[in-house]
Design a protein around this motif. Structure first.
Motif, PDB file in Angstrom:
ATOM      1  N   HIS A  93     -41.503 -44.215  29.318  1.00 56.25           N
ATOM      2  CA  HIS A  93     -42.328 -43.144  28.760  1.00 56.25           C
ATOM      3  C   HIS A  93     -43.268 -43.761  27.732  1.00 56.25           C
ATOM      4  CE1 HIS A  93     -39.410 -41.990  25.223  1.00 56.25           C
ATOM      5  NE2 HIS A  93     -39.385 -43.278  25.477  1.00 56.25           N
ATOM      6  N   GLU A  94     -43.936 -42.947  26.958  1.00 52.00           N
ATOM      7  CA  GLU A  94     -45.093 -43.402  26.175  1.00 52.00           C
ATOM      8  C   GLU A  94     -44.872 -44.674  25.371  1.00 52.00           C
ATOM      9  OE1 GLU A  94     -47.944 -43.885  23.013  1.00 52.00           O
ATOM     10  OE2 GLU A  94     -45.865 -43.203  22.718  1.00 52.00           O
ATOM     11  N   PRO A  95     -43.803 -44.793  24.569  1.00 47.19           N
ATOM     12  CA  PRO A  95     -43.644 -46.043  23.800  1.00 47.19           C
ATOM     13  C   PRO A  95     -43.508 -47.268  24.687  1.00 47.19           C
ATOM     14  CG  PRO A  95     -42.224 -44.303  22.934  1.00 47.19           C
ATOM     15  CD  PRO A  95     -42.755 -43.810  24.243  1.00 47.19           C
ATOM     16  N   GLY A  96     -42.684 -47.164  25.719  1.00 47.69           N
ATOM     17  CA  GLY A  96     -42.511 -48.293  26.626  1.00 47.69           C
ATOM     18  C   GLY A  96     -43.747 -48.560  27.467  1.00 47.69           C
ATOM     19  N   ARG A  97     -44.415 -47.485  27.876  1.00 47.26           N
ATOM     20  CA  ARG A  97     -45.623 -47.638  28.687  1.00 47.26           C
ATOM     21  C   ARG A  97     -46.700 -48.401  27.936  1.00 47.26           C
ATOM     22  NH1 ARG A  97     -45.877 -42.835  30.227  1.00 47.26           N
ATOM     23  NH2 ARG A  97     -47.147 -41.928  28.590  1.00 47.26           N
ATOM     24  N   GLU A  98     -46.882 -48.084  26.663  1.00 48.39           N
ATOM     25  CA  GLU A  98     -47.903 -48.770  25.880  1.00 48.39           C
ATOM     26  C   GLU A  98     -47.583 -50.258  25.733  1.00 48.39           C
ATOM     27  OE1 GLU A  98     -50.878 -47.553  24.653  1.00 48.39           O
ATOM     28  OE2 GLU A  98     -50.316 -45.946  26.036  1.00 48.39           O
ATOM     29  N   LEU A  99     -46.317 -50.555  25.462  1.00 55.64           N
ATOM     30  CA  LEU A  99     -45.909 -51.944  25.292  1.00 55.64           C
ATOM     31  C   LEU A  99     -46.063 -52.721  26.591  1.00 55.64           C
ATOM     32  CD1 LEU A  99     -44.568 -54.221  23.643  1.00 55.64           C
ATOM     33  CD2 LEU A  99     -42.353 -53.266  24.333  1.00 55.64           C
ATOM     34  N   TYR A 100     -45.554 -52.150  27.681  1.00 58.25           N
ATOM     35  CA  TYR A 100     -45.629 -52.844  28.969  1.00 58.25           C
ATOM     36  C   TYR A 100     -47.087 -53.041  29.396  1.00 58.25           C
ATOM     37  CZ  TYR A 100     -45.141 -53.901  33.917  1.00 58.25           C
ATOM     38  OH  TYR A 100     -45.238 -54.500  35.150  1.00 58.25           O
ATOM     39  N   SER A 101     -47.908 -52.019  29.207  1.00 55.31           N
ATOM     40  CA  SER A 101     -49.297 -52.081  29.649  1.00 55.31           C
ATOM     41  C   SER A 101     -50.095 -53.112  28.864  1.00 55.31           C
ATOM     42  CB  SER A 101     -49.956 -50.692  29.520  1.00 55.31           C
ATOM     43  OG  SER A 101     -49.277 -49.742  30.310  1.00 55.31           O
ATOM     44  N   GLU A 102     -49.804 -53.214  27.565  1.00 57.95           N
ATOM     45  CA  GLU A 102     -50.495 -54.234  26.766  1.00 57.95           C
ATOM     46  C   GLU A 102     -50.132 -55.628  27.276  1.00 57.95           C
ATOM     47  OE1 GLU A 102     -51.097 -55.610  22.090  1.00 57.95           O
ATOM     48  OE2 GLU A 102     -49.842 -53.875  22.597  1.00 57.95           O
ATOM     49  N   TRP A 103     -48.832 -55.836  27.564  1.00 58.99           N
ATOM     50  CA  TRP A 103     -48.407 -57.125  28.112  1.00 58.99           C
ATOM     51  C   TRP A 103     -49.061 -57.379  29.468  1.00 58.99           C
ATOM     52  CZ3 TRP A 103     -45.718 -57.708  32.737  1.00 58.99           C
ATOM     53  CH2 TRP A 103     -45.354 -59.034  33.044  1.00 58.99           C
ATOM     54  N   GLN A 121     -55.743 -47.181  30.398  1.00 57.58           N
ATOM     55  CA  GLN A 121     -56.561 -47.386  29.202  1.00 57.58           C
ATOM     56  C   GLN A 121     -56.061 -48.577  28.384  1.00 57.58           C
ATOM     57  OE1 GLN A 121     -55.116 -44.481  30.063  1.00 57.58           O
ATOM     58  NE2 GLN A 121     -56.797 -43.058  30.486  1.00 57.58           N
ATOM     59  N   THR A 122     -54.742 -48.700  28.243  1.00 55.88           N
ATOM     60  CA  THR A 122     -54.174 -49.804  27.471  1.00 55.88           C
ATOM     61  C   THR A 122     -54.354 -51.130  28.203  1.00 55.88           C
ATOM     62  OG1 THR A 122     -52.559 -48.297  26.493  1.00 55.88           O
ATOM     63  CG2 THR A 122     -52.092 -50.650  26.329  1.00 55.88           C
ATOM     64  N   VAL A 123     -54.168 -51.113  29.526  1.00 56.41           N
ATOM     65  CA  VAL A 123     -54.412 -52.328  30.302  1.00 56.41           C
ATOM     66  C   VAL A 123     -55.866 -52.758  30.140  1.00 56.41           C
ATOM     67  CG1 VAL A 123     -54.538 -53.303  32.630  1.00 56.41           C
ATOM     68  CG2 VAL A 123     -52.584 -51.889  31.980  1.00 56.41           C
ATOM     69  N   SER A 124     -56.778 -51.783  30.201  1.00 55.07           N
ATOM     70  CA  SER A 124     -58.196 -52.087  30.054  1.00 55.07           C
ATOM     71  C   SER A 124     -58.491 -52.739  28.708  1.00 55.07           C
ATOM     72  CB  SER A 124     -59.026 -50.812  30.210  1.00 55.07           C
ATOM     73  OG  SER A 124     -60.386 -51.064  29.913  1.00 55.07           O
TER      74      SER A 124
END
Length: 339
Positions: free
Chosen positions: A323-333, A72-75
Motif C-alpha cells: 500500500h502507499e508507504p511500501g509503494r512509494e519506497l518500492y517505486s523510488e527504488w 509518478q514516483t518511478v518517473s
C-alpha cells in the motif's frame, strides 16, 4: 414433398447458414476494435487511447504491480531532475496473463509509441494454479482482450503439449471469442469506451490504474510473517529464494517472455523483468538469478535486503500487496534501476 419444395428448403437452409457464418465473422471483426476488446479493462483503455504523446516507460503486471508501483514516483526517480520528467504508465491489472500484458505493450506502441523501456512483472514458477485456463498463463478475459490474429500464435506458446491439446485450446479460444463478442454487443459493455478524437486528447502524463489502496489487514500480515519466519528468527534467516524455471505448465509464460525480449530489442527498447516480493520473502539466490538471466537474456530485478527491511515494516496492506508507504519506497527504488 415435391422436388421443387425440397430444393427451396435446401436453398433457404443454405442461405440461412451462409448468413449465420457471415454474421459470426462480422461480429468477431467488430469485437476486434480496441474499445470492445478493453470492455473489461476500461482504465487501461483510457490510458492507451484517450491520451496522446509518446510514453517513455510502460509497466505491466498483476495486482501486485497494480498496487505496488507508483508511476509518478518511478518517473521522478528515473528522471533524476530532468525536465520535463519521463512519462511512465502503470497498466497492471489483477490476475496473471503474460500474453495479455504483452498485448497492452503492443497497443501502447501502436497508438502512442514507447521511447525508452518496458517493465514486466515476472510471476515465479511453482505456485501457478494448475487448473482451468490459468494453467497456461491465460488472463481470465484473454480471448476477448487480444486481437483475433494473435490466436494463430497460441499453439507455439505450448511447444511441449501434444498437437491435439493445442488444437483444442485454439478452438476453445475461438468459441470464447464469439461468446464475448455476442455478450458485449448485446450488453453494451463497451459503450463507455468512447475514443476521444486525437485533436482533443490531452498530452499524457505519468499515470496508472492503481485506485484506492486495498484494506489494511494487520492481523493477516502478522500471521503470515509468523508462518514463513523460522522459529526464533526473522525473515532474513530464511533460505535464499530459489524457484523452478522450466515447468511445462509455465511454457506459455516463458515463451511469451522470450518473445517480449526479442520485440523490445527490435524496437530498441530496454526491457526489465521484476519479481514483486511477497511479505517476508528472502532475496533470490545468486544461482537462481544466474539461471534466470541465462534463460531470458536479461537480469531479474528484486529489491535488496535494505529495501526489504523497510518494506516489511508496515509497507503491505496484505501479504501479497503493497500500500502507499511500501509503494512509494518500492517505486523510488525501481525508478533508480531504470537509469
Amino acid at each position: 414433398m415435391s422436388l421443387r419444395h425440397r430444393h427451396l428448403i435446401q436453398l433457404g437452409a443454405a442461405v440461412l447458414l451462409a448468413a449465420t457464418i457471415l454474421g459470426v465473422f462480422a461480429l468477431v471483426a467488430w469485437s476486434d476494435q480496441p474499445r470492445v476488446r478493453y470492455a473489461s479493462l476500461k482504465c487501461v483503455y483510457r490510458q492507451i487511447y484517450n491520451y496522446k504523446g509518446p510514453v517513455d516507460v510502460v509497466v505491466v503486471g498483476t495486482s501486485r504491480t497494480k498496487w505496488g508501483v507508483s508511476p509518478q514516483t518511478v518517473s521522478t526517480a528515473y528522471s533524476n531532475g530532468q525536465e520535463p520528467p519521463f512519462v511512465v504508465l502503470n497498466l497492471a491489472r489483477s490476475w496473471r496473463g503474460t500474453q495479455q500484458m504483452f498485448q497492452e505493450i503492443k497497443d501502447v506502441e501502436a497508438e502512442r509509441g514507447i521511447t525508452k523501456a518496458i517493465v514486466v512483472e515476472y510471476s515465479r514458477e511453482g505456485d501457478v494454479v494448475a487448473t482451468s485456463q490459468r494453467y497456461y498463463d491465460y488472463y481470465p478475459d484473454h480471448a476477448a482482450l487480444v486481437p483475433i490474429e494473435e490466436f494463430k500464435d497460441d499453439p507455439a506458446q505450448k511447444p511441449r503439449e501434444p498437437a491435439y491439446l493445442r488444437a483444442r485450446d485454439l478452438l476453445e479460444l475461438l468459441q470464447q471469442r464469439v461468446d464475448y463478442a455476442l455478450d458485449r454487443a448485446l450488453s453494451g459493455r463497451a459503450d463507455k469506451n468512447v475514443e476521444i478524437p486525437v485533436a482533443e486528447r490531452p498530452v499524457g502524463v505519468s499515470d496508472g490504474c492503481t485506485g484506492k489502496d486495498r484494506p489494511l489487514k494487520t492481523a493477516a500480515n502478522e500471521t503470515w510473517l509468523k508462518r514463513v519466519t523460522p522459529k526464533g528468527g526473522t525473515w532474513a534467516d530464511r533460505p535464499l529464494g530459489a524457484w523452478p524455471i522450466g515447468r511445462v505448465n509455465n511454457d506459455a509464460q516463458r515463451e511469451t517472455m522470450l518473445e517480449l525480449v526479442r520485440w523490445a530489442k527490435a524496437h530498441d527498447l530496454a526491457i526489465y523483468f521484476a519479481l514483486m516480493p511477497r511479505l517476508g520473502d528472502q532475496v533470490p539466490s545468486p544461482a537462481y538469478l544466474k539461471r534466470f538471466e541465462a534463460t531470458f537474456g536479461v537480469p531479474l530485478l528484486f529489491p535488496p535486503k535494505e529495501i526489504l527491511t523497510q518494506l516489511y515494516d508496515g509497507g503491505y496492506s496484505d501479504p501479497n500487496h503493497l500500500h502507499e508507504p511500501g509503494r512509494e519506497l518500492y517505486s523510488e527504488w525501481l525508478g533508480t534501476q531504470l537509469r
